[in-house]
Design a protein around this motif. Structure first.
Motif, short mmCIF file in Angstrom:
data_model
loop_
_atom_site.label_atom_id
_atom_site.label_comp_id
_atom_site.label_asym_id
_atom_site.label_seq_id
_atom_site.Cartn_x
_atom_site.Cartn_y
_atom_site.Cartn_z
N THR A 1 -96.30 39.23 23.67
CA THR A 1 -94.93 38.95 24.08
C THR A 1 -94.21 40.17 24.64
N TYR B 1 -96.59 43.61 20.63
CA TYR B 1 -96.15 42.46 19.85
C TYR B 1 -96.98 41.24 20.24
N SER C 1 -98.10 37.14 19.45
CA SER C 1 -97.71 35.85 18.90
C SER C 1 -98.94 34.94 18.97
N ASP D 1 -95.43 39.14 16.13
CA ASP D 1 -94.12 38.75 16.63
C ASP D 1 -93.81 37.34 16.14
N THR D 2 -92.82 37.22 15.30
CA THR D 2 -92.46 35.93 14.72
C THR D 2 -91.21 35.33 15.37
N SER D 3 -90.80 35.85 16.50
CA SER D 3 -89.56 35.38 17.12
C SER D 3 -89.64 33.92 17.55
#
Length: 110
Positions: free
Chosen positions: A34, A48, A50, A91-93
């Motif tokens: 990401t 990052y 995901s 990345d947990t966004s």
């Protein structure tokens, strides 16, 4: 980030993604890089990741295990005086965004 740093970060993002997807021996499930953040002297890159599966921990562990291989392959494909140290971060966004959208739907405000 400066223009050069942005271009270099995008190039690292593309190359590392290809290395993980096509050149690693242990296969990683569907993923996306990401964002790549470089420090000012370009000696450290925070990447990052995901994942689109439930096995985030095992996939990240596979990538961490192959960090040296990924960095050596990156060195062959990028023209830099010194290849940055790589740090992979989950990345947990996307999950957080989905969770927030679900909470908003639960409020049922018209």
């Amino acid at each position: 980030m400066k223009n050069r740093e942005v271009r270099l970060a995008e190039e690292i993002k593309r190359i590392v993604s290809d290395i993980i997807q096509f050149e690693m021996k242990s296969k990683v499930e569907l993923f996306s890089i990401t964002f790549v953040k470089l420090n000012k002297d370009l000696s450290h890159a925070k990447i990052y990741l995901s994942f689109f599966s439930k096995n985030n921990g095992s996939n990240l562990a596979k990538i961490e295990e192959a960090k040296g291989f990924i960095r050596s392959q990156l060195a062959k494909k990028v023209r830099m005086r010194k290849v940055p140290e790589l740090e992979f971060v989950l990345d947990t966004s996307i999950e957080e965004g989905t969770r927030i959208l679900e909470k908003i739907k639960e409020l049922n405000i018209s």
